[in-house]
Design an enzyme around this catalytic site. Sequence first.
Site, mmCIF file in Angstrom:
data_model
loop_
_atom_site.group_PDB
_atom_site.id
_atom_site.type_symbol
_atom_site.label_atom_id
_atom_site.label_comp_id
_atom_site.label_asym_id
_atom_site.label_seq_id
_atom_site.Cartn_x
_atom_site.Cartn_y
_atom_site.Cartn_z
ATOM 1 C CE1 TYR A 76 101.534 -29.506 35.619
ATOM 2 C CE2 TYR A 76 102.880 -27.103 34.987
ATOM 3 C CZ TYR A 76 102.257 -28.346 34.626
ATOM 4 O OH TYR A 76 102.079 -28.634 33.204
ATOM 5 C CD GLU A 96 99.379 -27.453 28.202
ATOM 6 O OE1 GLU A 96 99.129 -26.137 27.755
ATOM 7 O OE2 GLU A 96 100.235 -27.637 29.015
ATOM 8 C CD1 TRP A 119 100.679 -24.177 33.964
ATOM 9 C CD2 TRP A 119 98.985 -25.042 32.608
ATOM 10 N NE1 TRP A 119 100.432 -25.687 34.287
ATOM 11 C CE2 TRP A 119 99.483 -26.098 33.294
ATOM 12 C CE3 TRP A 119 98.246 -25.202 31.657
ATOM 13 C CZ2 TRP A 119 98.865 -27.300 33.101
ATOM 14 C CZ3 TRP A 119 97.446 -26.624 31.446
ATOM 15 C CH2 TRP A 119 97.982 -27.583 32.132
#
Length: 186
Positions: free
Chosen positions: A19, A41, A49
């Site tokens: 990522y 988000e 995350w």
Amino acid sequence: METKNRCAWCEKDDLYRDYHDTEWGKPVYDDQLLFEFLILETFQAGLSWYTILAKRNNFRAAFAQFDYKKVAQYNESKIQELMLDAGIIRNQLKIRAAVSNAIAFMEIQKEFGSFSNYIWKFTDGKPIDNQPKTLRDIPSSTPLSDAISKDLKKRGFKFVGTTVVYAHMQATGMVNDHVVDCWTRG
């Protein structure tokens, strides 16, 4: 084996490294991808995350590949179905926010031609390069994320506090917070 200098936060495993190396901090101007990051988000608020990233494919399936036109039409039955989906974060307020945010997203598109036009106007269409030396130099919010958060809330968005907005700005490359010795800068 080749070793690359990376931002320290991504060294947990290959999912995080991939990522970081291929997406995080790269400018995004595509509305569908901007919507995807916005939804991810907002679900991340209060969580890590990594938790969201690990469930990303489940979110894609649950939210029609992040097709905001379809998500905007989710009804009560679909919301209750998503509440039973163990593959995503089953927070009713966040699920409902995804639907209302899809509607607000399309309103912005009507006004500005695209969500990209709207969000990137805050940085004059260019990424802000912060050049942090260490992770400690990276803020969790800024006066700019405060302003964007306030504007999004005024337009009906939910779960878009300043920290969520700043994370969105980082993910979509509105700000470049890769540390100065990270290989992605080269």
